[in-house]
Enzyme design. Structure first.
Site, PDB file in Angstrom:
ATOM      1  N   ASP A   1      -4.435 -12.849   3.549  1.00 34.36           N
ATOM      2  CA  ASP A   1      -5.696 -12.362   4.113  1.00 34.36           C
ATOM      3  C   ASP A   1      -6.890 -12.622   3.210  1.00 34.36           C
ATOM      4  O   ASP A   1      -8.010 -12.212   3.527  1.00 34.36           O
ATOM      5  CB  ASP A   1      -5.603 -10.873   4.464  1.00 34.36           C
ATOM      6  CG  ASP A   1      -4.907 -10.044   3.409  1.00 34.36           C
ATOM      7  OD1 ASP A   1      -4.561 -10.591   2.347  1.00 34.36           O
ATOM      8  OD2 ASP A   1      -4.684  -8.847   3.660  1.00 34.36           O
TER       9      ASP A   1
ATOM     10  N   ASP B   1      -2.887 -10.349  -2.402  1.00 37.52           N
ATOM     11  CA  ASP B   1      -3.481  -9.885  -1.145  1.00 37.52           C
ATOM     12  C   ASP B   1      -4.973  -9.640  -1.345  1.00 37.52           C
ATOM     13  O   ASP B   1      -5.427  -9.342  -2.450  1.00 37.52           O
ATOM     14  CB  ASP B   1      -2.787  -8.586  -0.731  1.00 37.52           C
ATOM     15  CG  ASP B   1      -3.063  -8.186   0.710  1.00 37.52           C
ATOM     16  OD1 ASP B   1      -2.230  -8.499   1.570  1.00 37.52           O
ATOM     17  OD2 ASP B   1      -4.111  -7.543   0.959  1.00 37.52           O
TER      18      ASP B   1
ATOM     19  N   HIS C   1      -6.540  -7.141  -0.427  1.00 39.00           N
ATOM     20  CA  HIS C   1      -6.705  -5.724  -0.749  1.00 39.00           C
ATOM     21  C   HIS C   1      -5.862  -5.360  -1.971  1.00 39.00           C
ATOM     22  O   HIS C   1      -4.765  -5.881  -2.161  1.00 39.00           O
ATOM     23  CB  HIS C   1      -6.288  -4.853   0.441  1.00 39.00           C
ATOM     24  CG  HIS C   1      -7.067  -5.114   1.674  1.00 39.00           C
ATOM     25  ND1 HIS C   1      -6.511  -5.638   2.825  1.00 39.00           N
ATOM     26  CD2 HIS C   1      -8.384  -4.947   1.944  1.00 39.00           C
ATOM     27  CE1 HIS C   1      -7.438  -5.777   3.744  1.00 39.00           C
ATOM     28  NE2 HIS C   1      -8.587  -5.369   3.237  1.00 39.00           N
TER      29      HIS C   1
ATOM     30  N   HIS D   1       0.817  -1.220   0.000  1.00 36.24           N
ATOM     31  CA  HIS D   1       0.000   0.000   0.000  1.00 36.24           C
ATOM     32  C   HIS D   1       0.854   1.274   0.000  1.00 36.24           C
ATOM     33  O   HIS D   1       0.309   2.372  -0.114  1.00 36.24           O
ATOM     34  CB  HIS D   1      -0.923   0.028   1.219  1.00 36.24           C
ATOM     35  CG  HIS D   1      -1.957  -1.052   1.226  1.00 36.24           C
ATOM     36  ND1 HIS D   1      -2.795  -1.286   0.156  1.00 36.24           N
ATOM     37  CD2 HIS D   1      -2.289  -1.974   2.174  1.00 36.24           C
ATOM     38  CE1 HIS D   1      -3.596  -2.312   0.450  1.00 36.24           C
ATOM     39  NE2 HIS D   1      -3.307  -2.747   1.653  1.00 36.24           N
TER      40      HIS D   1
END
Length: 342
Positions: free
Chosen positions: A283, A194, A196, A159
């Site tokens: 995740d 991931d 996200h 990120h």
């Protein structure tokens, strides 16, 4: 598989995190590193401490202003009267409006920190720096002839933008690994698994054609980072067509995930990279605290087996995957799956 790990990650123990308006302890805790390390030890992987690769690998990705901020922010913040124990931004520049680079540490925090999920504590810089060294070292192992290597990076990185911390991330480890691999390969692909979207990685390479960025993630209409991660974002300028997002419906399980993955493999093969970086988020698991997707533990093994079957020199870089009893087994399954097809 060789596993690159530094116990410096324990120096970063963020306390401040806002969830739906409530202040809680961060989900990105040192115990994550401990559980992941225990899993690779149980399976007998060779664990290597990274060398100090100096400032050049991170400086090849992040701006000098940002790196100076990360290194000095905590000390400057603590000089403020009645300051909190961690640097937390509370004011940010408004997009599209004139912006002067600030001098005051409160302004700098707002400029270089995208949200409240990336507080800076006393040990954050050193932990982030050694996390990046892990990614660089794993990339170097692959450049030196290893088929694959796994960087047990904490804090994570995907990120983090070129000049902004965001979403638990400070230095973009996957981007640093990819840029390091570029010294040996004309083209490098990044595959982000991931739950996200890898928004920082997308931002770093969005105008470049030498690094293909592919992100598989829960639909950003329903899941952070919300503002980016949509299928129509395909790159700009020289990078047009070299950024691929494959958002998946929330709750997608193994079969749907694998079907989507096989489609993006066609894009990766067409790009013909010399090496691959996998941003290995765990995740996407069905019982991860974020519950965006529903990949099973066995599913991670199946996913990484198909990644390995691409036959590319591969750097696996740890991203998300949060505290649950499934975290270690998920990593073990992923690495076993990769080994089964390598």
């Amino acid at each position: 598989m060789k596993v690159v790990y530094s116990d410096k990650h324990q120096l970063h123990d963020p306390q401040f995190f806002i969830v739906r308006g409530k202040v809680k302890r961060s989900n990105e805790q040192p115990e994550r590193g401990a559980r992941l390390l225990a899993a690779v030890r149980r399976d007998g992987h060779e664990i290597i401490t990274p060398d100090d690769h100096g400032a050049a690998p991170r400086a090849a990705v992040h701006t000098p202003q940002y790196l100076r901020f990360l290194e000095t922010a905590y000390a400057r913040w603590r000089e403020l009267p009645d300051a909190s124990e961690e640097v937390v931004a509370n004011v940010h520049p408004f997009p599209g409006q004139p912006c002067t680079y600030p001098e005051h540490i409160v302004g700098l925090a707002g400029y270089h920190m995208g949200d409240t999920a990336c507080p800076i504590g006393a040990g954050t810089w050193e932990a982030a720096m050694w996390s990046a060294h892990c990614a660089t070292h794993a990339a170097q192992l692959v450049m030196d002839g290893e088929r694959a290597a796994y960087a047990l990076c904490r804090p994570p990185g995907h990120h983090a933008y070129v000049d902004r911390a965001n979403g638990f991330c400070y230095l973009n480890n996957a981007a640093i690994a990819a840029q390091h691999l570029r010294t040996a390969h004309r083209r490098v692909a990044i595959l982000d698994l991931d739950v996200h979207h890898g928004n920082g990685t997308q931002g770093i390479f969005y105008r470049r054609a030498d690094v293909l960025t592919v992100s598989m993630h829960a639909d950003a209409h329903s899941t952070t980072p919300f503002f980016v991660g949509h299928a129509h974002e395909t790159g700009e300028a020289d990078g047009l067509g070299y950024n691929i997002n494959r958002p998946l419906p929330v709750g997608t399980g193994d079969a749907g995930y694998l079907a989507a993955l096989r489609r993006v493999f066609l894009d990766i093969k067409a790009f013909a990279p010399g090496a691959l970086v996998v941003a290995l988020g765990l995740d996407a698991h069905e019982r991860d605290p974020y519950k965006g997707l529903a990949v099973t533990t066995d599913g991670f093994g199946a996913i990484l087996a198909e990644v390995a079957a691409l036959g590319l020199p591969t750097v696996l870089v740890q991203e998300g995957g949060y505290l649950s009893d499934d975290l270690g087994p998920n990593l073990a399954s992923a690495l076993r799956g990769f080994a089964s097809a390598a």
